[in-house]
Scaffold this motif. Structure first.
Motif, PDB file in Angstrom:
ATOM      1  N   VAL A   4      -0.129 -14.618   0.024  1.00 54.21           N
ATOM      2  CA  VAL A   4       0.547 -13.604  -0.693  1.00 54.21           C
ATOM      3  C   VAL A   4       0.498 -11.607  -0.101  1.00 54.21           C
ATOM      4  O   VAL A   4       1.099 -11.006  -0.661  1.00 54.21           O
ATOM      5  N   LEU A   5      -0.793 -11.844   0.515  1.00 57.38           N
ATOM      6  CA  LEU A   5      -0.704 -10.699   1.352  1.00 57.38           C
ATOM      7  C   LEU A   5       0.772 -10.016   2.063  1.00 57.38           C
ATOM      8  O   LEU A   5       0.587  -8.982   2.439  1.00 57.38           O
ATOM      9  N   ALA A   6       0.758 -11.310   3.724  1.00 57.20           N
ATOM     10  CA  ALA A   6       1.769 -10.510   3.616  1.00 57.20           C
ATOM     11  C   ALA A   6       3.827 -10.584   2.742  1.00 57.20           C
ATOM     12  O   ALA A   6       3.918  -9.044   3.623  1.00 57.20           O
ATOM     13  N   GLU A   7       3.299 -11.134   2.020  1.00 59.46           N
ATOM     14  CA  GLU A   7       4.842 -10.656   1.416  1.00 59.46           C
ATOM     15  C   GLU A   7       4.602  -9.240   0.524  1.00 59.46           C
ATOM     16  O   GLU A   7       4.841  -8.306   0.688  1.00 59.46           O
ATOM     17  N   GLY A   8       3.132  -8.984   0.161  1.00 54.96           N
ATOM     18  CA  GLY A   8       2.580  -7.351  -0.478  1.00 54.96           C
ATOM     19  C   GLY A   8       2.485  -6.551   0.592  1.00 54.96           C
ATOM     20  O   GLY A   8       3.343  -4.777   0.626  1.00 54.96           O
ATOM     21  N   LEU A   9       2.199  -6.897   2.209  1.00 54.26           N
ATOM     22  CA  LEU A   9       2.644  -5.944   3.515  1.00 54.26           C
ATOM     23  C   LEU A   9       3.912  -5.515   3.564  1.00 54.26           C
ATOM     24  O   LEU A   9       4.026  -4.342   4.141  1.00 54.26           O
ATOM     25  N   HIS A  10       4.712  -6.623   2.966  1.00 56.61           N
ATOM     26  CA  HIS A  10       5.788  -5.702   3.538  1.00 56.61           C
ATOM     27  C   HIS A  10       6.504  -5.351   2.257  1.00 56.61           C
ATOM     28  O   HIS A  10       7.775  -4.558   2.980  1.00 56.61           O
ATOM     29  N   ARG A  11       6.390  -5.327   1.475  1.00 54.88           N
ATOM     30  CA  ARG A  11       6.583  -4.065  -0.084  1.00 54.88           C
ATOM     31  C   ARG A  11       6.330  -2.948   0.464  1.00 54.88           C
ATOM     32  O   ARG A  11       6.791  -1.776   0.516  1.00 54.88           O
ATOM     33  N   PHE A  12       5.394  -3.168   0.754  1.00 55.77           N
ATOM     34  CA  PHE A  12       4.351  -1.893   1.285  1.00 55.77           C
ATOM     35  C   PHE A  12       5.531  -0.808   2.416  1.00 55.77           C
ATOM     36  O   PHE A  12       5.753   0.124   2.658  1.00 55.77           O
ATOM     37  N   GLU A  13       5.790  -1.539   3.238  1.00 61.04           N
ATOM     38  CA  GLU A  13       6.432  -0.845   5.065  1.00 61.04           C
ATOM     39  C   GLU A  13       8.164  -1.210   4.647  1.00 61.04           C
ATOM     40  O   GLU A  13       8.253  -0.071   5.069  1.00 61.04           O
ATOM     41  N   GLN A  14       8.599  -1.147   3.091  1.00 64.05           N
ATOM     42  CA  GLN A  14       9.685  -1.125   2.234  1.00 64.05           C
ATOM     43  C   GLN A  14      10.066  -0.214   2.898  1.00 64.05           C
ATOM     44  O   GLN A  14      10.871   1.235   2.616  1.00 64.05           O
ATOM     45  N   ALA A  15       8.873   0.979   1.739  1.00 60.70           N
ATOM     46  CA  ALA A  15       8.473   1.974   1.249  1.00 60.70           C
ATOM     47  C   ALA A  15       7.816   3.275   1.973  1.00 60.70           C
ATOM     48  O   ALA A  15       8.123   4.382   1.682  1.00 60.70           O
ATOM     49  N   VAL A  16       7.531   2.620   3.763  1.00 58.45           N
ATOM     50  CA  VAL A  16       6.977   3.776   4.190  1.00 58.45           C
ATOM     51  C   VAL A  16       8.088   3.613   5.432  1.00 58.45           C
ATOM     52  O   VAL A  16       9.034   3.235   6.073  1.00 58.45           O
ATOM     53  N   THR A  17       7.753   4.861   6.408  1.00 58.47           N
ATOM     54  CA  THR A  17       8.202   5.056   7.879  1.00 58.47           C
ATOM     55  C   THR A  17       7.467   4.372   8.403  1.00 58.47           C
ATOM     56  O   THR A  17       8.358   4.224  10.101  1.00 58.47           O
ATOM     57  N   VAL A  18       6.426   3.397   8.807  1.00 60.12           N
ATOM     58  CA  VAL A  18       6.001   3.196   9.856  1.00 60.12           C
ATOM     59  C   VAL A  18       5.250   1.450   9.452  1.00 60.12           C
ATOM     60  O   VAL A  18       4.800   1.393   8.521  1.00 60.12           O
ATOM     61  N   PRO A  19       5.899   0.951  10.686  1.00 60.95           N
ATOM     62  CA  PRO A  19       5.114  -0.714  10.267  1.00 60.95           C
ATOM     63  C   PRO A  19       4.030  -0.739  10.618  1.00 60.95           C
ATOM     64  O   PRO A  19       3.372  -0.043  11.159  1.00 60.95           O
ATOM     65  N   VAL A  20       3.569  -2.207   9.756  1.00 62.32           N
ATOM     66  CA  VAL A  20       2.034  -2.620   9.870  1.00 62.32           C
ATOM     67  C   VAL A  20       2.086  -3.745  11.141  1.00 62.32           C
ATOM     68  O   VAL A  20       3.320  -4.328  11.581  1.00 62.32           O
ATOM     69  N   THR A  21       1.238  -2.843  12.227  1.00 62.04           N
ATOM     70  CA  THR A  21       1.065  -3.325  13.654  1.00 62.04           C
ATOM     71  C   THR A  21      -0.220  -4.291  12.972  1.00 62.04           C
ATOM     72  O   THR A  21       0.061  -5.306  14.406  1.00 62.04           O
ATOM     73  N   ARG A  22      -0.989  -3.977  12.121  1.00 65.78           N
ATOM     74  CA  ARG A  22      -2.811  -4.983  12.478  1.00 65.78           C
ATOM     75  C   ARG A  22      -3.447  -4.853  11.065  1.00 65.78           C
ATOM     76  O   ARG A  22      -3.316  -3.587  10.615  1.00 65.78           O
ATOM     77  N   VAL A  23      -3.844  -5.765  11.193  1.00 63.19           N
ATOM     78  CA  VAL A  23      -4.322  -6.143   9.864  1.00 63.19           C
ATOM     79  C   VAL A  23      -5.203  -6.229  10.618  1.00 63.19           C
ATOM     80  O   VAL A  23      -6.487  -7.345  11.113  1.00 63.19           O
ATOM     81  N   GLU A  24      -7.264  -5.174  10.107  1.00 66.64           N
ATOM     82  CA  GLU A  24      -8.175  -5.779  10.491  1.00 66.64           C
ATOM     83  C   GLU A  24      -9.184  -6.275   9.668  1.00 66.64           C
ATOM     84  O   GLU A  24     -10.042  -6.867  10.551  1.00 66.64           O
ATOM     85  N   HIS A  25      -8.669  -5.930   8.768  1.00 70.62           N
ATOM     86  CA  HIS A  25      -9.986  -6.786   8.007  1.00 70.62           C
ATOM     87  C   HIS A  25      -9.016  -7.348   6.435  1.00 70.62           C
ATOM     88  O   HIS A  25      -8.347  -6.439   5.510  1.00 70.62           O
ATOM     89  N   SER A  26      -8.790  -8.454   5.558  1.00 72.48           N
ATOM     90  CA  SER A  26      -8.830  -8.346   4.755  1.00 72.48           C
ATOM     91  C   SER A  26      -9.220  -9.956   3.726  1.00 72.48           C
ATOM     92  O   SER A  26     -10.729 -10.043   3.906  1.00 72.48           O
ATOM     93  N   TRP A  27      -9.447  -9.237   1.817  1.00 67.68           N
ATOM     94  CA  TRP A  27     -10.590 -10.082   1.163  1.00 67.68           C
ATOM     95  C   TRP A  27      -9.501 -10.316  -0.142  1.00 67.68           C
ATOM     96  O   TRP A  27      -8.482  -9.669  -0.271  1.00 67.68           O
ATOM     97  N   ALA A  28     -10.313 -10.531  -0.969  1.00 63.34           N
ATOM     98  CA  ALA A  28      -9.735 -10.325  -2.547  1.00 63.34           C
ATOM     99  C   ALA A  28     -11.095 -10.806  -3.110  1.00 63.34           C
ATOM    100  O   ALA A  28     -12.078 -10.629  -2.418  1.00 63.34           O
ATOM    101  N   GLY A  29     -10.614  -9.968  -4.714  1.00 64.49           N
ATOM    102  CA  GLY A  29     -11.800  -9.976  -5.909  1.00 64.49           C
ATOM    103  C   GLY A  29     -11.392 -10.647  -6.889  1.00 64.49           C
ATOM    104  O   GLY A  29      -9.745 -10.832  -6.846  1.00 64.49           O
ATOM    105  N   LEU A  30     -11.827 -10.723  -7.747  1.00 69.24           N
ATOM    106  CA  LEU A  30     -10.839 -11.031  -8.998  1.00 69.24           C
ATOM    107  C   LEU A  30     -11.912 -10.434 -10.362  1.00 69.24           C
ATOM    108  O   LEU A  30     -12.587  -9.846 -10.348  1.00 69.24           O
ATOM    109  N   ARG A  31     -10.718 -10.178 -10.915  1.00 66.40           N
ATOM    110  CA  ARG A  31     -10.118  -9.047 -12.130  1.00 66.40           C
ATOM    111  C   ARG A  31      -9.780 -10.370 -12.789  1.00 66.40           C
ATOM    112  O   ARG A  31      -9.076 -11.079 -13.234  1.00 66.40           O
TER     113      ARG A  31
END
Length: 367
Positions: free
Chosen positions: A273-300
């Motif tokens: 899920v995170l990878a798919e979301g970061l791909h959508r983000f990358e398509q909207a910006v001019t810089v690539p995602v080169t590194r994820v420093e930290h990831s987490w999730a919460g419940l809504r």
């Protein structure tokens, strides 16, 4: 057995703020399953106050909360808000969504693609059909807010018991007996502020089966794009919530804006899920995602109509719902905590009767 006028179940921002408001009028005990308060959704919040976020009921709550957050008497000595802004972006297939959002909003300004790029230089202008900004969206100091409400609660004589997951509830002689971590607590009123576990608490109490659904929201911290100071950028993202990004301590927090139904749990980030979301983000910006420093999730946690539940249950005497806040829990906490205190203590609510009715948990019962 420990007795109180009100037993609050859940030590997130909803439960702690409600307990603090109630403690002005009666004795209150708060039970939290985890070793500390604010462990789950509160501690993983995006911490942004957006006045136009949510339906008409939520916007009415936002208006009440805004006044308190700007002057949080008894909770903090200065505003809990600081400038940020929210930039909403629409691709061609999202233009109608953006126009509908702006039409129902206040204090928003339409921007051209070029103006959007001026605010966030990494955006691809060719991917922006329309844009709009809410200049008055603000960061929330969640830590200071939670600790302030907790301090107010204990100053008013309230007691917090942590490491106390509720395992059983029963009512006899007009009194609820709540068993948590092998100890019994009692009181005529129970407030269900258990977040993702609100449904389970309601089931133990024999309350109405409303069906509060926890949904996972994932996020990651990325390094700031090279050559850019992101600290004054607004929160920016897709108007239909395909992704969003927010400056966070000089870096970028990026979320896929996912809403995956899950069971109540200590949520974790789903790599796919995170990878798919970061791909959508990358398509909207001019810089690539080169590194994820930290990831987490919460419940809504959502009620079926995505409007919070605040009020007494018609099928379980003395059982009060304070649940289903969705992604609005922190920013609605001041308003809902005061409404909770008003409804339980018999005071006049500061919101309209229409708002009180929209929040009534019995709206799901057959007419």
């Amino acid at each position: 057995m420990t007795h109180a006028d009100v037993v609050v179940i859940g030590g997130g921002i909803a439960g702690v703020s409600a307990a603090a408001m109630l403690a002005e009028h009666m004795s209150v005990l708060l039970l939290e399953a985890e070793p500390r308060t604010g462990y789950h959704s509160t501690g993983r919040s995006a911490a942004i106050f957006i006045r136009n976020y949510g339906n008409a009921t939520l916007r009415a709550l936002n208006a009440v909360s805004a006044l308190f957050m700007e002057a949080p008497e008894g909770v903090a000595d200065s505003s809990l808000l600081s400038p940020r802004g929210e930039l909403l972006l629409a691709e061609e297939d999202e233009v109608d969504d953006l126009e509908a959002y702006v039409a129902g909003a206040t204090g928003m300004e339409m921007l051209s693609p070029a103006q959007a790029v001026e605010l966030v230089p990494i955006l691809r202008p060719e991917r922006i059909a329309r844009a709009a900004i809410e200049w008055d969206a603000q960061d929330i100091d969640v830590d200071r807010m939670l600790s302030g409400y907790q301090r107010l609660f204990t100053t008013r004589g309230g007691r917090i018991v942590t490491g106390a997951p509720v395992t059983a509830m029963r009512r006899s002689g007009g009194i609820w007996q709540v068993t948590a971590d092998g100890t019994d607590y009692a009181g005529p009123i129970v407030v269900n502020a258990a977040g993702a576990w609100a449904g389970a608490v309601a089931e133990m109490a024999g309350a109405s089966p409303i069906g509060v659904q926890p949904m996972r929201r994932t996020a990651a911290i990325l390094p700031a794009p090279e050559g850019h100071d992101v600290r004054r950028w607004p929160l920016f993202g897709s108007v239909t919530e395909r992704w969003y990004a927010k400056p966070e301590a000089g870096k970028l927090m990026v979320s896929p804006a996912d809403e995956d139904p899950v069971e109540p749990q200590d949520a974790w980030a789903d790599d796919m899920v995170l990878a798919e979301g970061l791909h959508r983000f990358e398509q909207a910006v001019t810089v690539p995602v080169t590194r994820v420093e930290h990831s987490w999730a919460g419940l809504r946690n959502f009620a079926p109509d995505r409007t919070p539940l605040t009020g007494f249950d018609a099928r379980a005497e003395g059982f009060f719902w304070l649940a289903g806040q969705g992604g609005y829990g922190v920013q609605t906490a001041p308003a809902l905590s005061r409404l909770t205190a008003a409804l339980i203590a018999g005071l006049r609510p500061e919101v309209t009767r229409e708002v009180v009715a929209a929040l009534d948990p019995n709206r799901f019962l057959p007419r």
